[in-house]
Design an enzyme around this catalytic site. Structure first.
Site, mmCIF file in Angstrom:
data_model
loop_
_atom_site.group_PDB
_atom_site.id
_atom_site.type_symbol
_atom_site.label_atom_id
_atom_site.label_comp_id
_atom_site.label_asym_id
_atom_site.label_seq_id
_atom_site.Cartn_x
_atom_site.Cartn_y
_atom_site.Cartn_z
ATOM 1 N N VAL A 169 0.833 -1.378 -0.044
ATOM 2 C CA VAL A 169 -0.226 -0.012 -0.179
ATOM 3 C C VAL A 169 0.777 1.208 -0.009
ATOM 4 O O VAL A 169 0.624 2.020 -0.850
ATOM 5 C CB VAL A 169 -1.148 0.004 1.164
ATOM 6 C CG1 VAL A 169 -1.929 1.200 1.323
ATOM 7 C CG2 VAL A 169 -1.999 -0.912 1.203
ATOM 8 N N ALA A 170 1.880 1.281 0.799
ATOM 9 C CA ALA A 170 2.811 2.319 0.950
ATOM 10 C C ALA A 170 3.602 2.797 -0.331
ATOM 11 O O ALA A 170 3.743 3.838 -0.847
ATOM 12 C CB ALA A 170 3.826 2.238 1.906
ATOM 13 N N VAL A 228 2.632 1.888 -3.385
ATOM 14 C CA VAL A 228 1.433 2.707 -4.374
ATOM 15 C C VAL A 228 1.054 4.144 -3.980
ATOM 16 O O VAL A 228 0.867 4.899 -4.775
ATOM 17 C CB VAL A 228 0.054 1.585 -4.559
ATOM 18 C CG1 VAL A 228 -0.962 2.355 -5.317
ATOM 19 C CG2 VAL A 228 0.743 0.336 -5.044
ATOM 20 N N GLU A 229 0.907 4.309 -2.482
ATOM 21 C CA GLU A 229 0.525 5.616 -2.188
ATOM 22 C C GLU A 229 1.597 6.490 -2.359
ATOM 23 O O GLU A 229 1.290 7.685 -2.772
ATOM 24 C CB GLU A 229 0.330 5.320 -0.598
ATOM 25 C CG GLU A 229 -1.253 4.959 -0.141
ATOM 26 C CD GLU A 229 -2.174 5.959 -0.527
ATOM 27 O OE1 GLU A 229 -2.044 7.083 -1.196
ATOM 28 O OE2 GLU A 229 -3.369 5.682 -0.082
ATOM 29 N N SER A 230 2.928 6.227 -2.059
ATOM 30 C CA SER A 230 4.095 7.341 -2.088
ATOM 31 C C SER A 230 5.184 7.009 -3.041
ATOM 32 O O SER A 230 6.242 7.898 -2.968
ATOM 33 C CB SER A 230 4.358 7.576 -0.897
ATOM 34 O OG SER A 230 5.142 6.451 -0.047
#
Length: 187
Positions: A1-2, A4-6
């Site tokens: 998730v991280a 993809v997020e940042s």
């Protein structure tokens, strides 16, 4: 998730003000225990923000009972996914969501990007990526700083470059320890 997020960038900031590895908005970050003030922004601290994100994702899973819907809610907001499910009673899983149902179409791409990242991470060699060695882990010491210090002064004392101090402590947004904190744990 991280990822993809940042893209793994602690200094990533979205147009809405979501910041750090996990792209927390200030209110959500504080709700999950992150300190955010004019000196420190723990949304940029990998360990602390990861613990907060795990708590938030666990909360979302508790609401939706499905990890993919929890991830969609992480991106779009839990209220947006709850409203979508109220309006479209046939939505039981992420794959039931279509364009036009969400106000942010990017959420439809968010979950597949997470799944693709997992597949790539589990099959690094197949995708031409170097496998990580145990010795490749980032190593550092943690010291308690009892006074205000600039990164320049910390570099002088430690013999480490300012850039290394900054890279290890991205949560220190003014490139110094907080002046009012008397036991700051500095990496």
């Amino acid at each position: 998730v991280a990822l993809v997020e940042s893209g793994g960038d602690p200094n990533a900031v979205s147009p809405s003000g979501a910041t750090g590895y996990w792209q927390f908005l200030p209110g959500t970050g504080r709700l999950y225990g992150l300190k955010i003030d004019r000196w420190v922004d723990e949304r940029r601290d990998l360990e602390k923000s990861t613990h907060a994100a795990a708590g938030y994702l666990n909360h979302l899973y508790g609401i939706f009972g499905d990890w993919l819907l929890a991830c969609a809610a992480y991106n779009a907001g839990e209220g947006a996914i709850l409203r979508l499910m109220e309006r479209h009673s046939h939505v039981d899983c992420f794959w039931d969501i279509t364009h036009g149902m969400l106000y942010k179409d990017e959420t439809l791409g968010f979950v597949p990007k997470i799944l693709a990242s997992i597949k790539i991470g589990k099959n690094r060699e197949q995708f031409g990526l170097k496998d990580c060695e145990e010795g490749d882990a980032l190593r550092y010491d943690v010291v308690t700083v009892n006074t205000f210090l600039s990164f320049d002064r910390i570099a002088d004392i430690s013999g480490q470059p300012v850039a290394a101090i900054a890279a290890l402590n991205p949560e220190l947004i003014r490139r110094c320890t907080p002046p009012s904190e008397r036991a700051y744990q500095l990496k």
